[in-house]
Design a protein around this motif. Structure first.
Motif, short mmCIF file in Angstrom:
data_model
loop_
_atom_site.label_atom_id
_atom_site.label_comp_id
_atom_site.label_asym_id
_atom_site.label_seq_id
_atom_site.Cartn_x
_atom_site.Cartn_y
_atom_site.Cartn_z
N THR A 270 0.83 -1.20 0.00
CA THR A 270 0.00 0.00 0.00
C THR A 270 0.86 1.25 0.00
N VAL B 225 -4.18 3.03 4.47
CA VAL B 225 -4.89 2.27 3.43
C VAL B 225 -5.22 0.88 3.93
N TYR C 170 -8.80 -1.65 -2.38
CA TYR C 170 -7.97 -0.85 -1.48
C TYR C 170 -8.74 0.42 -1.11
N ASP D 284 -8.61 3.98 0.63
CA ASP D 284 -7.85 5.13 1.14
C ASP D 284 -8.88 6.20 1.47
#
Length: 798
Positions: free
Chosen positions: A453, A458, A475, A477
Motif C-alpha cells: 500500500t 490504506v 484498497y 484510502d
C-alpha cells in the motif's frame, strides 16, 4: 483504440454487543459497546434493527468494523515482521519509484511483440485470434496507464508521482501511434469481414471487435495521411485549449465590495472575517458569496453578488468558444456532422444528438409542472414580505428557497444528530452485509504485506464470493490527508481479463530472458506482474479486478482514539455511490478487459453508483447497520427521512437547471459551433428563456464561461440526468415495489446482476435494461426509447 478508464466524473446490518468477538475488539475499545441508557435527545421512532451477522462470517464482520473504527486494532492487524517489499499493489516492478519506468519499458516491448503478431496474421487461425490479441495489447498498455494515473494523483511520495507521470507519458505516446496505425485497423477489418473467422467468435468477442473498430474510426485512421496529421494536431490543440479553459476560468469581477450593513442576514462571523474598514470584501467565486445569495436580506446586495458570480471573464468565454470551434473542425475532418455526432457514436446508449434531444425534451416536459409549482411557492414566500410583487428576480431563488427549507432542518447541532450512527466501520460493515444479501459477496479485511500500500491508512479488503471464492481486491484510502485530493473517486487499477495458457508460457519465457523482468514464482504470477489472480473451476486464469476507493473522511485519530471517524449522511451517500462503481467492477468480470466492469456505455456507467444512493436512504438497509457508536442505539429513521426531504425540497428546480445545462452542452457541440455568428451566451440565455420556469439570467451575464464540465464531458453531460432517471426506475421496479425489505432480497439482487451488472460493456445496454425492467420497449434502443426514459422523470416523491 486503446483507452485507460480509471474512474467514472461522480450502505449495512448492526451487530449487537453480545456478538462482538473478544478477539476482534481490544478491551479498551470493547467497553464502548456495553449497553447504556437510551438517548433522550430526540424522541423519534427508531428503525427496527435486523438480526446480527450470519454466524459463518461473524468474525470477519466484526474485524471489518474494527479495522476502520479503531486505530489501535488496525495497527495490530496490519503490523508485520518486515521483509522485502512486494511492490505497490503487489506489482513486482513497483518496489521503488524507478520501477515505474522499467514497468513501462517492459510493457512496451510486450506491446510491440503483440502488434507484430497482429500485423503478420495471414491464416484463418491467426485472424481468429486478432480480437483477443488486440484486447491483450490494450490490457498491457492500460496496466501501466491506469496504475500510473492513480499513483500520480494519490501517492504521497513526489518522486513516485514523478516516475508514474513519466511512465504514463511513455505509454500514452505509443498508444497515440497505435490509434493511427492503419495496419492494425486493416487487419481487424479483414478479420471482421471473414465469415470463417467470425463464426467461431463468442458474442463478447464480436462486441469487443465492434468497440475497437469504432475507436479506430474516431482516430481518423481511415483517412489519407495529411488528414491524419491534421487530426493529431487538432487533438493536441483541443487538449491544450480545454486545459486552459478549466485552469484559467475566472469571473469578470474578482471581488465584490459592499457596506457591511448591506449583508444583514449573513453569518456574522463569516462577514466579520471579510470586513475591512467598514466594507465587506467578498470574493466572487467563493462559498461566502454563495452563502450571501442564500441569506442576505437586502435584494440590491444580492443582485450585485448575483451579477458578479454569473459573469465569467471575456477570456473564459473566448477559450470556451475556441474549444467548441476546434471540436467542430475535428468532427468535420472525421466525416461527422458535428462533434456531438462523433462523441455519441462510441460507447453511448443515445448514439446520436437527436436521441439525446428526445430524452431531454421528454424529461423537461415531465419536470416542468413540478418546477413551476416550486417557483409559485417561492413567489408566495416573497409576497409574505412584499405583497404587491408580481415576479421573482433571478437573485431571489436561492434566498427564498433557503427560507422555506429552514423549518425542515434538524434541530440542534447538525453534525451531532446523524453522524454518531454512522461510524465508518459500521458503514463498511453494513455495505458488506448488503452485498452479501444481494449478491452473495462480502468484504474481508486482509493484512497488507510490505510495500503493498501507499500509506499506513490504506486498508486492503478481499472481495469474496460464496460460490466463486476470491473475486476482487479493494484498497480503501478513505481518510483525509493534506497531500491528497479531496474529491471522492473510484479507480479501476486493473480490470478483469482471461489469460490464456499460451500467453502465460510466452511471458514466462520472456521473464527468463529479459533482465528487466523481476523473478516470478510461476507463469501465473509472471503473467500478472506479481498481482493477485484467480483460477476458475475450468482451470482458466483470470486477473482479478483491482480497485481503489479514495475519500477524505475525518481521521479517527483527530478525535483521540476513543472516537471513530463519524460520517455525515452526505458522506454516507458518497461512500455508497463510489462503492456502486466498485461493485460494478467486481461483478462484471468479463473475459476481455475492453468491456469489463465500468468500461460499458458511458451513459450507463453512473447507473449502479446512483442506484446505491437509494439503498443509503432505505429504512430496511439502514436497519442492517446504523447504530450509535457509544450507546449502540438504533438510528431513528425519521431523522434520515427529514434530511432527505430537506435535500429534495426543490428537486424539480434543480433538475430543470441540469436539463438546461445538458441542452447547452448539446447545442455547443452541434453544427452551430462552426457558424460565423456562433455565440455561446445567446445560446445559453435562449435555452433558459425557452425551457426554464425560473427567471433567466439577465443580459450582460455570461455564466457558461464557468461550465468546466464542457471540457471533460464534451456532448455527454446529459448522462448524469439519464442515469438518475434509470436508477430511480430500477429502484422502483426491482427493489422498492412498495414492499419493505425488497431492497435486501437476494432474488432482486440476482435480477440486477444477471440482467445488467455482470455484463459490463459486453452486451447491448438497451437489452440489459429491457430485461432488468421487464420492458421490451427498450430492447432496440433508439430515439423513441430515449424519449420513453425521459418521460419517466427523475423527481422523486417527498
Amino acid at each position: 483504440m486503446m483507452k485507460a478508464v480509471t474512474r467514472t466524473r461522480q450502505w449495512q446490518r448492526w451487530v449487537c454487543s453480545s456478538c462482538l468477538s473478544q478477539r476482534a475488539v481490544p478491551a479498551l475499545q470493547r467497553r464502548r459497546f456495553s449497553n447504556s441508557p437510551k438517548s433522550a435527545a430526540v424522541e423519534i421512532e427508531p428503525i427496527i434493527p435486523a438480526s446480527h451477522a450470519p454466524p459463518l462470517y461473524r468474525d470477519e464482520d466484526n474485524t471489518l468494523r474494527s479495522v476502520f473504527d479503531y486505530p489501535r486494532f488496525w495497527r495490530e492487524f496490519s503490523s508485520h515482521p518486515g521483509g522485502v517489499s512486494v511492490g505497490l499493489f503487489r506489482n513486482a516492478y513497483l518496489k521503488e519509484p524507478r520501477g515505474f519506468l522499467t514497468f513501462a519499458r517492459v510493457s512496451l516491448r510486450k506491446a510491440r511483440a503483440v502488434v507484430s503478431k497482429v500485423l503478420a496474421a495471414s491464416s484463418v487461425q491467426e485472424y481468429r485470434a486478432i480480437v483477443r490479441d488486440l484486447d491483450r495489447l490494450s490490457d498491457i498498455l492500460c496496466r501501466v496507464l491506469d496504475m500510473a494515473d492513480f499513483v500520480r494523483v494519490t501517492h504521497p511520495d513526489r518522486n513516485m508521482q514523478r516516475m508514474a507521470s513519466m511512465a504514463w507519458d511513455m505509454v500514452y505516446q505509443y498508444m497515440n501511434e497505435l490509434n493511427t496505425m492503419t495496419g492494425l485497423h486493416d487487419q481487424l477489418a479483414a478479420a471482421m469481414a471473414n465469415p470463417d473467422v467470425t463464426a467461431v467468435w463468442s458474442e463478447e468477442e464480436k462486441t469487443v471487435a465492434e468497440v475497437l473498430k469504432l475507436d479506430f474510426t474516431k482516430s481518423a485512421v481511415n483517412l489519407p495521411k495529411k488528414y491524419r496529421d491534421r487530426f493529431v494536431e487538432l487533438s493536441s490543440e483541443i487538449s491544450a485549449v480545454g486545459s486552459a479553459f478549466v485552469q484559467e476560468m475566472a469571473p469578470d469581477q474578482d471581488l465584490i465590495v459592499l457596506p457591511s450593513s448591506d449583508l444583514r442576514g449573513m453569518d456574522p462571523l463569516q462577514a466579520r472575517e471579510l470586513t475591512r474598514g467598514g466594507k465587506v470584501h467578498l470574493p466572487t467565486m467563493s462559498g461566502q458569496a454563495a452563502l450571501a445569495l442564500r441569506t442576505v436580506h437586502d435584494a440590491d446586495a444580492r443582485k450585485l453578488i448575483y451579477y458578479a458570480s454569473r459573469t465569467a471573464s471575456r477570456r473564459s468565454v473566448e477559450l470556451l468558444e475556441h474549444l467548441m470551434r476546434l471540436r467542430a473542425e475535428l468532427a468535420t475532418l472525421s466525416g461527422f456532422e458535428s462533434y456531438g455526432h462523433l462523441a455519441l457514436r462510441d460507447r453511448m446508449m443515445a448514439r446520436s444528438p437527436e436521441a439525446v434531444d428526445k430524452f431531454l425534451r421528454a424529461l423537461a416536459e415531465n419536470n416542468r409542472p413540478k418546477a413551476m409549482q416550486e417557483m409559485a411557492e417561492l413567489l408566495a414566500e416573497k409576497r409574505k414580505a412584499y405583497p404587491a410583487v408580481k415576479r421573482l428576480d433571478p437573485w431571489d431563488k436561492d434566498y427564498y428557497s433557503d427560507l422555506i427549507r429552514r423549518p425542515l432542518r434538524l434541530t440542534g447541532r447538525q453534525g451531532d444528530l446523524l453522524s454518531p450512527y454512522f461510524s465508518l466501520g459500521v458503514v463498511m460493515q453494513g455495505l458488506s452485509r448488503l452485498f452479501t444479501d444481494l449478491y452473495g459477496i462480502r468484504l474481508v479485511p486482509k493484512q497488507p504485506v510490505v510495500g503493498e500500500t501507499w500509506h499506513p491508512d490504506v486498508r486492503r479488503l478481499d472481495v469474496m464470493s460464496d460460490t466463486e471464492g476470491h473475486v476482487a481486491v479493494l484498497y480503501c484510502d478513505l481518510f483525509y490527508r493534506p497531500d491528497k485530493s479531496p474529491n471522492p473517486a473510484h479507480f479501476t487499477v486493473r480490470c478483469s481479463r482471461e489469460i490464456s495458457e499460451a500467453e502465460m508460457a510466452e511471458v514466462w519465457q520472456q521473464s527468463k530472458q529479459d533482465p528487466d523482468v523481476p523473478p516470478f514464482a510461476s507463469p501465473e504470477y509472471a503473467a500478472n506482474d506479481g498481482m493477485t489472480f484467480s483460477r476458475q473451476p475450468n482451470k482458466t486464469i483470470k486477473q482479478l479486478p483491482t480497485i481503489a476507493l479514495v475519500c477524505d473522511f475525518p481521521h479517527p485519530s483527530g478525535h483521540g482514539e476513543q472516537q471513530p471517524a463519524l460520517l455525515s449522511f452526505f458522506q454516507v451517500e458518497t461512500l455508497f455511490h463510489e462503492m456502486g462503481h466498485a461493485i460494478h467492477s467486481v461483478l462484471a468480470r468479463t473475459s476481455f478487459q475492453t468491456v469489463s466492469g465500468t468500461r460499458c456505455a458511458t451513459d450507463l456507467a453512473e447507473l449502479p453508483s446512483t442506484l446505491m444512493e437509494y439503498f443509503a436512504a432505505d429504512a430496511s438497509v439502514l436497519g442492517q447497520f446504523a447504530r450509535h457508536y457509544e450507546s449502540n442505539d438504533p438510528l431513528p429513521y425519521r431523522m434520515v427521512a427529514q434530511k432527505v426531504r430537506q435535500a429534495r425540497r426543490f428537486e424539480a428546480s434543480d433538475t430543470e437547471n441540469q436539463i438546461i445545462l445538458a441542452m447547452l452542452d448539446q447545442a455547443l457541440h452541434s453544427p452551430r459551433a462552426a457558424q460565423p455568428d456562433f455565440d455561446s451566451t445567446e445560446i445559453f440565455h435562449g435555452l433558459q428563456r425557452t425551457y426554464g420556469s425560473a427567471p433567466p439570467d439577465p443580459p450582460g451575464t455570461r455564466w457558461q464561461g464557468f461550465f468546466g464540465h464542457l471540457s471533460g464531458y464534451g456532448s455527454t453531460y446529459y448522462s448524469y440526468l439519464f442515469d438518475r432517471v434509470l436508477a430511480q426506475r430500477v429502484w422502483e421496479v426491482v427493489f422498492k415495489s412498495g414492499d419493505r425489505g425488497a431492497a435486501l432480497r437476494r432474488e432482486n439482487g440476482e435480477r440486477l446482476k444477471e440482467s445488467l451488472l455482470k455484463w459490463g460493456g459486453s452486451r447491448d445496454p438497451w437489452k440489459c435494461l429491457a430485461e432488468v425492467l421487464g420492458d421490451e420497449r427498450l430492447a432496440e434502443g433508439g430515439e423513441e426509447a430515449m424519449a420513453l426514459v425521459g418521460s419517466w422523470g427523475s423527481t422523486r416523491q417527498n
